[in-house]
Design a protein around this motif. Structure first.
Motif, PDB file in Angstrom:
ATOM      1  N   LEU A 218     140.528 -13.347  45.733  1.00 17.64           N
ATOM      2  CA  LEU A 218     139.522 -13.231  44.674  1.00 17.64           C
ATOM      3  C   LEU A 218     138.320 -12.445  45.204  1.00 17.64           C
ATOM      4  O   LEU A 218     137.830 -12.739  46.301  1.00 17.64           O
ATOM      5  CB  LEU A 218     139.071 -14.618  44.221  1.00 17.64           C
ATOM      6  CG  LEU A 218     138.050 -14.662  43.085  1.00 17.64           C
ATOM      7  CD1 LEU A 218     138.677 -14.171  41.780  1.00 17.64           C
ATOM      8  CD2 LEU A 218     137.502 -16.081  42.903  1.00 17.64           C
ATOM      9  N   GLU A 219     137.839 -11.489  44.411  1.00 15.07           N
ATOM     10  CA  GLU A 219     136.712 -10.668  44.830  1.00 15.07           C
ATOM     11  C   GLU A 219     135.721 -10.499  43.688  1.00 15.07           C
ATOM     12  O   GLU A 219     136.097 -10.503  42.514  1.00 15.07           O
ATOM     13  CB  GLU A 219     137.175  -9.277  45.291  1.00 15.07           C
ATOM     14  CG  GLU A 219     138.071  -9.299  46.506  1.00 15.07           C
ATOM     15  CD  GLU A 219     138.484  -7.899  46.940  1.00 15.07           C
ATOM     16  OE1 GLU A 219     138.792  -7.729  48.132  1.00 15.07           O
ATOM     17  OE2 GLU A 219     138.504  -6.997  46.092  1.00 15.07           O
ATOM     18  N   LYS A 220     134.458 -10.362  44.082  1.00 17.63           N
ATOM     19  CA  LYS A 220     133.420  -9.981  43.129  1.00 17.63           C
ATOM     20  C   LYS A 220     132.389  -9.159  43.869  1.00 17.63           C
ATOM     21  O   LYS A 220     131.972  -9.532  44.966  1.00 17.63           O
ATOM     22  CB  LYS A 220     132.757 -11.206  42.495  1.00 17.63           C
ATOM     23  CG  LYS A 220     131.772 -10.820  41.375  1.00 17.63           C
ATOM     24  CD  LYS A 220     131.228 -12.022  40.628  1.00 17.63           C
ATOM     25  CE  LYS A 220     130.359 -11.556  39.454  1.00 17.63           C
ATOM     26  NZ  LYS A 220     129.780 -12.675  38.682  1.00 17.63           N
ATOM     27  N   GLY A 221     131.996  -8.086  43.263  1.00 18.51           N
ATOM     28  CA  GLY A 221     131.118  -7.147  43.948  1.00 18.51           C
ATOM     29  C   GLY A 221     129.692  -7.636  44.120  1.00 18.51           C
ATOM     30  O   GLY A 221     129.028  -7.288  45.101  1.00 18.51           O
ATOM     31  N   SER A 222     129.218  -8.467  43.194  1.00 20.83           N
ATOM     32  CA  SER A 222     127.820  -8.889  43.237  1.00 20.83           C
ATOM     33  C   SER A 222     127.724 -10.277  42.592  1.00 20.83           C
ATOM     34  O   SER A 222     127.769 -10.388  41.364  1.00 20.83           O
ATOM     35  CB  SER A 222     126.947  -7.875  42.496  1.00 20.83           C
ATOM     36  OG  SER A 222     125.603  -8.315  42.449  1.00 20.83           O
ATOM     37  N   VAL A 223     127.601 -11.288  43.422  1.00 23.75           N
ATOM     38  CA  VAL A 223     127.616 -12.640  42.878  1.00 23.75           C
ATOM     39  C   VAL A 223     126.236 -13.034  42.354  1.00 23.75           C
ATOM     40  O   VAL A 223     125.196 -12.499  42.792  1.00 23.75           O
ATOM     41  CB  VAL A 223     128.084 -13.669  43.923  1.00 23.75           C
ATOM     42  CG1 VAL A 223     129.546 -13.441  44.281  1.00 23.75           C
ATOM     43  CG2 VAL A 223     127.204 -13.645  45.179  1.00 23.75           C
ATOM     44  N   GLN A 224     126.249 -13.969  41.444  1.00 26.58           N
ATOM     45  CA  GLN A 224     125.025 -14.504  40.855  1.00 26.58           C
ATOM     46  C   GLN A 224     124.943 -16.008  41.131  1.00 26.58           C
ATOM     47  O   GLN A 224     125.963 -16.652  41.417  1.00 26.58           O
ATOM     48  CB  GLN A 224     125.013 -14.257  39.346  1.00 26.58           C
ATOM     49  CG  GLN A 224     125.207 -12.804  38.952  1.00 26.58           C
ATOM     50  CD  GLN A 224     124.129 -11.916  39.517  1.00 26.58           C
ATOM     51  OE1 GLN A 224     122.941 -12.227  39.402  1.00 26.58           O
ATOM     52  NE2 GLN A 224     124.528 -10.812  40.152  1.00 26.58           N
TER      53      GLN A 224
END
Lengths: 114, 110
Positions: free
Chosen positions: B75-81
């Protein structure tokens, strides 16, 4: 999608007592699933509840400890019998989508056994 | 039998950081692969899925690619919040028999 309501959302129980968890789905489903999520651990399938037949239990789970009812296509109950502190967990009801393979979950019932 | 191995948490990141949560699996046949997310006080909900090799599932900025050669579904996300703070579960499915990973807790700091 399916909307699943579980009751109670949480409870604190005494050792040796039993508690019944209710699961209501907003649509008719063939199979309903009961999972256990122990603290810090993954989900473990307890049993599959089919309407009109006995539930199918996974290895390590028995009907005497976790009796299940499935009186109709939208409702099921799971009873945790003769509870001990080791039964302290989140119990989750879920149903599947035949089209997408997705599982839908209720919010869970958090049981603490003292 | 089938199994899912997921990286242990907790994972703590600063807001806008890049996220990777590793997931590998063993399975017979060709299972579907899923990521579920559990926000505090809520039940699990589907985040994304992939049903065959090389499929990419995506949702809410998260992505995961079904890699048969490496038996992985990271699982990947470029910019987490901050709002991404939750527990993430990798899972595989064969005919409603789901196998879940142990879950990875993500905490995103402002």
């Amino acid at each position: 999608s399916a909307v699943i309501s579980q009751k109670p959302s949480r409870d604190i129980c005494q050792r040796g007592t039993s508690l019944t968890i209710q699961c209501q789905v907003d649509s008719q489903v063939t199979m309903m699933f009961w999972y256990r999520q122990q603290p810090g651990q993954s989900l473990t399938l307890i049993a599959t509840a089919n309407q009109g037949s006995e539930a199918t239990y996974e290895s390590g789970f028995v009907i005497d400890k976790f009796p299940i009812s499935r009186p109709n296509l939208t409702f099921s109950t799971l009873t945790v019998s003769n509870m001990s502190p080791e039964d302290s967990s989140i119990y989750l009801c879920s149903v599947g989508s035949g089209k997408t393979g997705e599982l839908f979950f209720g919010e869970g019932s958090r049981l603490t056994v003292l | 039998g089938n199994s899912v191995t997921q990286m242990e948490g907790p994972v703590t990141l600063s807001e806008e950081a890049f996220l990777t949560i590793n997931c590998t699996y063993t399975a017979t046949g060709y299972p579907s692969l899923f990521w579920y997310v559990q926000y505090p006080g809520e039940g699990l909900q589907l985040l994304l899925k992939a049903t065959k090799a090389d499929d990419k599932g995506s949702n809410k900025g998260f992505e995961a690619t079904y890699r048969k050669e490496t038996t992985s579904f990271h699982l990947e996300k470029g910019s987490v919040q901050v709002s991404d703070s939750a527990v993430y579960f990798c899972a595989l499915s064969g005919t409603y028999k789901y196998i879940f990973g142990t879950g990875t807790r993500l905490k995103v700091l402002a």
